[in-house]
Write a protein that holds these residues in place. Structure first.
Motif, PDB file in Angstrom:
ATOM      1  N   GLN A 198      -1.937   0.186  -4.731  1.00  0.00           N
ATOM      2  CA  GLN A 198      -2.168  -0.992  -3.899  1.00  0.00           C
ATOM      3  C   GLN A 198      -1.924  -2.263  -4.714  1.00  0.00           C
ATOM      4  N   GLU A 247       0.849  -1.186   0.000  1.00  0.00           N
ATOM      5  CA  GLU A 247       0.000   0.000   0.000  1.00  0.00           C
ATOM      6  C   GLU A 247       0.888   1.241   0.000  1.00  0.00           C
ATOM      7  N   GLU A 276       0.291   5.370  -0.097  1.00  0.00           N
ATOM      8  CA  GLU A 276      -0.734   6.410   0.017  1.00  0.00           C
ATOM      9  C   GLU A 276      -0.076   7.790   0.026  1.00  0.00           C
ATOM     10  N   ASP A 302      -0.571   6.940  -5.191  1.00  0.00           N
ATOM     11  CA  ASP A 302      -1.439   5.993  -4.497  1.00  0.00           C
ATOM     12  C   ASP A 302      -1.426   4.685  -5.277  1.00  0.00           C
TER      13      ASP A 302
END
Length: 314
Positions: free
Chosen positions: A25, A5, A7, A23
């Motif tokens: 994932q 992840e 962010e 961002d």
């Protein structure tokens, strides 16, 4: 839990911004293709995941922990683009050395040498290996310890077509076993069948991310349909040209039509119901086509424009 992840990640080298609010994932058991031009930020992204860099801003999580955690390191595998080994060691000695460093079982060494096709060269010094052989040895070291997360940077460099196919079969097998994989490559045609999603970076910004179908829908690039053995071909050509498609004759009794994705099924139904074709081929926009589209869009977009979110592209 996601395997990776990122962010709001920003990365600066002095006054130079390399990543701008990234961002990203990666789910467990997913293969993400990470693509972009030289200098787009791909290698920086991988170094952040490996814990080799500290993000200037934002959050990086790997396997639910900090990427700097030692336990996380033991669960990672990494094949860099330009891998270097001790030239005086043999292939087997090299893998045993890395197995000790990683705490991997020694029994895995011979298994991996067989898996990457280096059994016959296992006792030769690495300095006698070809580039392709060194690349396969690099893949073997990345797989030591059965990693949960595997990072592959240009893994097919130096590999012949047969070895490349074997590598992608291995990627498929690892994905089925639950390994999460990030794969960077400039050789796009062979990649698209083996990734779950694609992420396209340009100038440190994420331009697009999603499955190939979602990226095709968002880009709305034309589809090419080829049909052979059509009865009354000239009448069909005139009909399709009148509907805004680009239609042209192909061979003795064939046609090629370039049309929007939204019109594909309608045209297929017409053709199958009335045209009685002998054969039909549908050529969707390839990963190469999508990459070119998003790179050109990034080139013409204002510098401050952010990437389109994945949810809007699905």
């Amino acid at each position: 839990m996601n395997a990776v992840e990122l962010e709001g990640v920003r990365q600066r080298y002095g006054s130079m911004n390399v990543l701008h609010g990234l961002d990203l994932q990666l789910a467990e058991g997913e293969v993400l293709g990470l693509f972009g031009h030289n200098g787009a930020g791909k290698t920086t992204t991988m170094k952040l995941i490996l814990g080799l860099l500290q993000a200037s801003e934002g959050r990086v999580s790997v396997l639910g922990q900090s990427p700097h955690d030692r336990q996380v390191h033991r669960q990672l595998g990494y094949l860099p683009e330009n891998i270097v080994f001790y030239p005086q060691l043999t292939g087997r000695e090299t893998l045993k050395h890395f197995a000790r460093l990683k705490g991997a079982p020694a029994a895995q060494v011979d298994e991996l040498l067989e898996q990457v096709g280096l059994v016959e060269a296992a006792n030769r010094r690495v300095k006698t290996y070809s580039k392709g052989m060194r690349q396969r040895l690099g893949l073997a070291q990345a797989l030591l310890g059965t990693p949960r997360l595997l990072l592959l940077d240009e893994p097919t460099v130096g590999l012949d077509p047969i070895a490349t196919l074997a590598l992608y079969r291995l990627v498929d097998h690892l994905r089925q076993q639950g390994t999460s994989i990030i794969l960077c490559s400039h050789v796009l045609p062979g990649v698209e069948a083996h990734i779950s999603r694609a992420a396209i970076l340009a100038h440190g910004r994420l331009q697009a991310i999603g499955s190939l179908d979602s990226l095709r829908d968002a880009a709305d690039l034309p589809v090419r349909l080829r049909a052979a053995g059509i009865a009354q071909r000239e009448a069909w050509l005139q009909r399709w040209r009148g509907e805004g498609h680009v239609a042209q004759p192909l061979g003795d009794a064939g046609v090629e039509v370039t049309l929007r994705r939204a019109h594909k099924l309608g045209l297929l139904r017409e053709l199958l119901a009335e045209g009685a074709p002998d054969d039909i081929e549908i050529h969707q926009p390839s990963l190469d086509d999508l990459y070119r589209y998003y790179m050109e869009r990034a080139h013409h977009a204002p510098a401050e424009k952010k990437a389109q979110p994945e949810e809007a592209m699905a």
